[in-house]
Design an enzyme around this catalytic site. Structure first.
Site, PDB file in Angstrom:
ATOM      1  N   VAL A  12      39.574  35.153  46.384  1.00  0.00           N
ATOM      2  CA  VAL A  12      38.472  35.563  47.524  1.00  0.00           C
ATOM      3  C   VAL A  12      38.375  37.397  47.392  1.00  0.00           C
ATOM      4  O   VAL A  12      39.425  38.048  47.154  1.00  0.00           O
ATOM      5  CB  VAL A  12      38.861  35.151  48.823  1.00  0.00           C
ATOM      6  CG1 VAL A  12      38.802  33.816  48.810  1.00  0.00           C
ATOM      7  CG2 VAL A  12      40.176  35.828  49.380  1.00  0.00           C
ATOM      8  N   SER A  13      37.468  37.891  47.938  1.00  0.00           N
ATOM      9  CA  SER A  13      37.313  39.273  47.958  1.00  0.00           C
ATOM     10  C   SER A  13      37.554  39.920  49.296  1.00  0.00           C
ATOM     11  O   SER A  13      38.333  40.958  49.328  1.00  0.00           O
ATOM     12  CB  SER A  13      35.662  39.324  47.806  1.00  0.00           C
ATOM     13  OG  SER A  13      35.133  39.238  46.538  1.00  0.00           O
ATOM     14  N   THR A  14      37.562  39.188  50.504  1.00  0.00           N
ATOM     15  CA  THR A  14      37.941  39.579  51.719  1.00  0.00           C
ATOM     16  C   THR A  14      38.559  38.158  52.402  1.00  0.00           C
ATOM     17  O   THR A  14      38.599  37.217  51.977  1.00  0.00           O
ATOM     18  CB  THR A  14      36.793  39.998  52.452  1.00  0.00           C
ATOM     19  OG1 THR A  14      36.049  38.835  52.784  1.00  0.00           O
ATOM     20  CG2 THR A  14      35.967  41.169  51.670  1.00  0.00           C
ATOM     21  N   ARG A  77      35.853  37.184  39.440  1.00  0.00           N
ATOM     22  CA  ARG A  77      36.947  36.723  40.169  1.00  0.00           C
ATOM     23  C   ARG A  77      38.418  37.018  39.564  1.00  0.00           C
ATOM     24  O   ARG A  77      39.406  36.780  40.088  1.00  0.00           O
ATOM     25  CB  ARG A  77      36.867  35.297  40.493  1.00  0.00           C
ATOM     26  CG  ARG A  77      35.499  34.671  41.035  1.00  0.00           C
ATOM     27  CD  ARG A  77      35.430  35.189  42.591  1.00  0.00           C
ATOM     28  NE  ARG A  77      35.061  36.549  42.756  1.00  0.00           N
ATOM     29  CZ  ARG A  77      35.129  37.270  43.682  1.00  0.00           C
ATOM     30  NH1 ARG A  77      36.050  36.867  44.617  1.00  0.00           N
ATOM     31  NH2 ARG A  77      34.588  38.586  43.745  1.00  0.00           N
TER      32      ARG A  77
END
Length: 208
Positions: A12-14, A77
């Site tokens: 995930v990015s956040t 990713r």
């Protein structure tokens, strides 16, 4: 390249996001091809820390590795920069392990995929050289024109004497120890705030 067992990696990015969509895409890809897989899910990551990815790469480097490929939903990713991506993929592919990005329709384990990778690597190298060149040119320009003084700018602490550090603290401690030998005990603050007389740097402002 015939594949039997693969590593599925998602990130995930956040902390507000989930890996659900990525997992759905990756597991469907593996099941449709009859592949055994192990899911490596990065639930929390920062710019400098991705422990699950580090663990995966460490295993790929080991003699125990039995993965034929690493599969991600998208290239971004797996890495946060083009440089990191290129270096990581190169190491993986050089070990004879395929690297597949489902969403980008890329398989760096095939002949055409390896050619595509070389093109990406060339563009990444060009980008790095261009940024480096522009940085050097910019610094040279501002330095020649005297527009900017290079180096760390002075902060508020640089504009006043910092009595409690370095030389001042060392000298204050010397005076304190000298007085203690003569039976006079004072706090270090008193010595720091005292102004020694000229010619007497160790003068503590009292008679012994």
């Amino acid at each position: 390249m015939a594949m039997k067992k693969v590593a599925l990696y998602c990130r995930v990015s956040t902390h507000l996001q989930t890996n659900d969509n990525q997992i759905l895409i990756l597991e469907r890809f593996a099941r449709e091809r009859g592949l055994k897989y192990v899911l490596f899910e990065e639930k929390e990551s920062s710019r400098k820390t991705r422990p699950v990815k580090a663990s995966l790469i460490s295993f790929l480097r080991s003699k125990e590795n039995d993965f034929d490929a690493v599969i991600v939903s998208k290239l971004d990713r797996f890495a946060r920069s083009s440089t990191e991506l290129i270096l990581d993929i190169k190491e993986i592919v050089d070990k004879g392990i395929a690297f597949i990005s489902v969403g980008d329709n890329l398989d760096f384990g095939t002949a055409s995929g390896r050619l595509h990778f070389k093109i990406l690597a060339a563009f990444a190298e060009f980008e790095r050289d261009l940024i480096s060149q522009r940085t050097r040119e910019g610094l040279a320009r501002v330095k020649s024109q005297g527009l900017v003084k290079l180096g760390r700018p002075k902060g508020s602490t640089d504009k006043k004497v910092r009595k409690k550090s370095g030389y001042y603290l060392k000298e204050a401690r010397k005076r304190q120890l000298k007085d203690e030998k003569n039976g006079v005990h004072r706090s270090i603050e008193e010595y720091l705030n005292a102004k020694p007389k000229k010619g007497h740097p160790n003068n503590s402002g009292h008679n012994n």
